[in-house]
Scaffold this active site. Structure first.
Site, PDB file in Angstrom:
ATOM      1  N   GLU A 246       5.280  -0.438  16.519  1.00  0.00           N
ATOM      2  CA  GLU A 246       5.074   1.139  16.505  1.00  0.00           C
ATOM      3  C   GLU A 246       3.977   1.162  15.594  1.00  0.00           C
ATOM      4  OE1 GLU A 246       6.380   2.862  18.601  1.00  0.00           O
ATOM      5  OE2 GLU A 246       8.405   2.496  19.472  1.00  0.00           O
ATOM      6  N   CYS A 280       3.189   9.342  12.635  1.00  0.00           N
ATOM      7  CA  CYS A 280       2.335   8.683  13.558  1.00  0.00           C
ATOM      8  C   CYS A 280       1.975   9.501  14.681  1.00  0.00           C
ATOM      9  CB  CYS A 280       3.300   7.455  13.792  1.00  0.00           C
ATOM     10  SG  CYS A 280       4.784   8.008  14.366  1.00  0.00           S
TER      11      CYS A 280
HETATM   12  P1  NAD Z   1       1.382  -0.323   6.549  1.00  0.00           P
HETATM   13  O1  NAD Z   1       1.109  -1.167   7.487  1.00  0.00           O
HETATM   14  O2  NAD Z   1       0.527  -0.142   5.430  1.00  0.00           O
HETATM   15  O3  NAD Z   1       2.827  -0.738   5.997  1.00  0.00           O
HETATM   16  C1  NAD Z   1       3.924  -1.035   6.758  1.00  0.00           C
HETATM   17  C2  NAD Z   1       5.105  -2.041   6.313  1.00  0.00           C
HETATM   18  O4  NAD Z   1       4.420  -3.201   6.407  1.00  0.00           O
HETATM   19  C3  NAD Z   1       5.333  -1.818   4.808  1.00  0.00           C
HETATM   20  O5  NAD Z   1       6.694  -2.106   4.612  1.00  0.00           O
HETATM   21  C4  NAD Z   1       4.443  -2.985   4.355  1.00  0.00           C
HETATM   22  O6  NAD Z   1       5.118  -3.435   3.040  1.00  0.00           O
HETATM   23  C5  NAD Z   1       4.635  -4.051   5.219  1.00  0.00           C
HETATM   24  N1  NAD Z   1       3.574  -5.061   5.173  1.00  0.00           N
HETATM   25  C6  NAD Z   1       2.356  -5.118   4.470  1.00  0.00           C
HETATM   26  N2  NAD Z   1       1.529  -6.287   4.575  1.00  0.00           N
HETATM   27  C7  NAD Z   1       2.476  -6.960   5.542  1.00  0.00           C
HETATM   28  C8  NAD Z   1       2.224  -8.096   6.389  1.00  0.00           C
HETATM   29  N3  NAD Z   1       0.969  -8.811   6.254  1.00  0.00           N
HETATM   30  N4  NAD Z   1       2.876  -8.532   7.336  1.00  0.00           N
HETATM   31  C9  NAD Z   1       4.060  -7.750   7.554  1.00  0.00           C
HETATM   32  N5  NAD Z   1       4.535  -6.505   7.051  1.00  0.00           N
HETATM   33  C10 NAD Z   1       3.499  -6.187   5.904  1.00  0.00           C
HETATM   34  O7  NAD Z   1       1.834   1.228   7.286  1.00  0.00           O
HETATM   35  P2  NAD Z   1       2.376   2.389   6.113  1.00  0.00           P
HETATM   36  O8  NAD Z   1       1.083   2.954   5.163  1.00  0.00           O
HETATM   37  O9  NAD Z   1       3.523   2.271   5.427  1.00  0.00           O
HETATM   38  O10 NAD Z   1       2.676   3.494   7.159  1.00  0.00           O
HETATM   39  C11 NAD Z   1       1.667   4.351   7.846  1.00  0.00           C
HETATM   40  C12 NAD Z   1       1.258   3.811   9.141  1.00  0.00           C
HETATM   41  O11 NAD Z   1       2.243   3.684  10.080  1.00  0.00           O
HETATM   42  C13 NAD Z   1       0.352   4.806  10.027  1.00  0.00           C
HETATM   43  O12 NAD Z   1      -0.720   4.104  10.396  1.00  0.00           O
HETATM   44  C14 NAD Z   1       1.219   5.529  11.004  1.00  0.00           C
HETATM   45  O13 NAD Z   1       0.490   6.056  11.976  1.00  0.00           O
HETATM   46  C15 NAD Z   1       2.147   4.564  11.278  1.00  0.00           C
HETATM   47  N6  NAD Z   1       3.505   4.838  11.818  1.00  0.00           N
HETATM   48  C16 NAD Z   1       3.746   4.534  13.158  1.00  0.00           C
HETATM   49  C17 NAD Z   1       4.834   4.806  13.846  1.00  0.00           C
HETATM   50  C18 NAD Z   1       5.085   4.867  15.151  1.00  0.00           C
HETATM   51  O14 NAD Z   1       6.226   4.754  15.675  1.00  0.00           O
HETATM   52  N7  NAD Z   1       4.146   4.555  15.991  1.00  0.00           N
HETATM   53  C19 NAD Z   1       5.810   5.846  12.990  1.00  0.00           C
HETATM   54  C20 NAD Z   1       5.571   5.847  11.566  1.00  0.00           C
HETATM   55  C21 NAD Z   1       4.292   5.293  11.099  1.00  0.00           C
END
Ligand code: NAD
Length: 468
Positions: A246, A280
């Site tokens: 997502e 999101c």
């Molecule tokens: P992010 O991608 O920076 O981090 C998400 C998670 O991934 C965190 O727990 C982080 O620690 C982890 N992470 C970091 N590096 C990683 C790696 N290399 N491999 C695996 N995991 C890793 O996102 P964010 O800033 O926490 O969230 C905001 C983003 O999330 C926005 O783009 C938003 O649109 C999206 N979002 C999408 C939905 C949806 O349902 N489509 C819902 C909520 C948020």
């Protein structure tokens, strides 16, 4: 100050190291949590793997009963969870804030508990019988973002558990506390090892990346940015993990000329500014027909300028700070640049700490970064159009395809336009309203797979066909 350990195999684990969690509204450090090592991740995965045979062997109805007990337990501590959520994330307690998120988490759990997973008979005649069975996968790894840390954890955990899997969840380093507390509460009911939580500051070894590659994790459900989602997909390739991704959105709303600007203004506002825009499926670009453009902007500004922003613990506050310093910096940069090209109708300035004024900008070109990038904050561009075909083309001109919306009184027109939007969900006269019976997911670079409802539950299973 809170000092929280991870939950691994039903036990509290302090970890060798820790990191601080900050209140984005005040800059205060509010908690310290364990910073997991790769070894500790392995322990959590082993605990989940050990708990899997007994959990998956339980009758389905037993797991349904357990989910309802989890909903009751969370409901009983919803006030405490909501306060912790406000303190680490910044969202207000009131309005579409922490109490709302906790209410949703409980409701989603109960709705999920009622879903069934029957065997499907594909053929039953003199030539033979063919049955389609749904089998649990094993250990599911859940990786969370910081914007809705409790409800997204529930969206990941509940269908995974119901299908018979065990779970290792990794919260965002910015908002681990409320998820950790929720996992602790659930562990008072669940058998040890069925639900584990590991936390990491993402500074050293990436626990998220290690989860994507882990040979004993069978599926990753990831909610976060598209850039990280791509890494998860690459990391998961060698173990052929099942994936639900997502990812980011850049949702467009299209406003037709027949609307009553005053009547839609509040809906438009919350569509764009829910969770201070850090959602999101928030409306991140609005295309308004030229006949009503100025009136819609004026009404939107009217609603927005009266929306109280502040510390979410204070009464009456409905908008909060940006949750992370990086996000604050990004929004400030995008708005500063937009102000040089477009017309700032409201706001435009960064506030104290991680606050940013609620901002509405018009007259921006389509290629401005505030239009093309996911701003994820309290700033929205409103663009003018003359021809609906042109508006549709501009709305679809994005790599992202999470949500979209059409605003009009003409339902037939709304539906035919909705079907032409390149988005996983399209709302009519509202935006971003998720519900547990409506599968939610993105097309294009907004993700793979869906959550919620039967379709979301099935993503936590493999198909096995028995042919006789
Ligand atoms: P992010 O991608 O920076 O981090 C998400 C998670 O991934 C965190 O727990 C982080 O620690 C982890 N992470 C970091 N590096 C990683 C790696 N290399 N491999 C695996 N995991 C890793 O996102 P964010 O800033 O926490 O969230 C905001 C983003 O999330 C926005 O783009 C938003 O649109 C999206 N979002 C999408 C939905 C949806 O349902 N489509 C819902 C909520 C948020």
């Amino acid at each position: 100050m809170l000092d929280m350990g991870m939950t691994i195999g039903g036990l509290q684990v302090a970890g060798q190291e820790s990191f601080a969690v900050m209140n984005p509204a005040t800059g205060e450090v509010i908690g310290s949590v364990a910073n997991a090592s790769l070894d500790e991740l392995d322990r959590a995965v082993s605990a989940a793997k050990a708990a899997y045979p007994a959990w998956s062997a339980l009758p389905y109805a037993e797991r349904q009963k357990t989910l309802n007990a989890l909903a009751d337990a969370m409901e009983a501590r919803a006030g405490e969870l909501a306060e912790l959520l406000t303190r680490e994330n910044g969202k207000p307690l009131a309005g579409i804030g922490s109490h709302f998120e906790l209410g949703g988490a409980v409701a989603w759990t109960r709705y999920t508990a009622a879903l069934e997973m029957p065997v499907k008979v594909l053929q039953d005649n003199e030539e033979g019988r063919v049955e389609l069975h749904r089998k649990s996968l094993g250990v599911v790894g859940s990786i969370l973002p910081w914007n809705w840390p409790v409800i997204i954890a529930i969206w990941h955990i509940m269908p995974a558990l119901l299908a018979g899997n065990t779970v290792v969840v990794k919260p965002s380093p910015f908002t681990p506390l409320s998820t950790m507390l929720a996992v602790q509460i659930m562990n008072q009911i669940l058998p040890a090892g069925v639900l584990n939580v590991v936390t990491s500051d993402d500074q050293g070894a990436s626990i998220g990346a290690a989860m994507a590659q882990h040979p004993d994790i069978r599926k990753i459900v990831f909610t976060g940015s598209t850039a990280t989602g791509e890494k998860v997909m690459q990391g998961a390739a060698t173990t052929m993990k099942r994936l639900t991704l997502e990812l980011g959105g850049n949702d467009a709303g299209i406003v037709l000329p027949d609307v009553d600007p005053k009547a839609i203004a509040e809906g438009l506002f919350w569509g764009a500014f829910i969770n201070t825009g850090q959602t999101c499926a928030a409306m991140k670009r609005v295309y308004v027909h030229e006949d009503v453009h100025d009136a819609v902007v004026a009404e939107l500004v009217n609603v927005a300028k009266n929306m109280p922003m502040g510390n979410g613990m204070d009464e009456g506050v409905l908008m909060g700070p940006l949750t992370t310093p990086f996000q604050h910096e990004k929004v400030a940069r995008l708005v500063e640049s937009a102000a040089q090209v477009g017309t700032v109708q409201l706001g435009g300035k960064s506030g104290e700490g991680q606050f940013h004024e609620t901002t509405i900008v018009t007259d921006l070109p389509d290629d401005h970064p505030l239009v093309t990038e996911e701003q994820f904050g309290p700033a929205v561009p409103v663009m003018r159009y003359r021809d609906i075909e042109d508006a549709l083309e501009r709305a679809n001109a994005s790599d992202a395809g999470l949500g979209g919306s059409i605003w009009t009184n003409d339902m037939d027109k709304a539906k035919s336009l909705a079907l032409r939007m390149e988005a996983g969900s399209v709302w009519i006269n509202k935006h971003g309203a998720l519900q547990p019976n409506a599968p939610f997911g993105g097309v294009k670079k907004s993700g793979i797979g869906v959550e919620f409802g039967d379709e979301g539950l099935m993503e936590n299973t493999d198909i096995q066909v028995i042919l006789q």
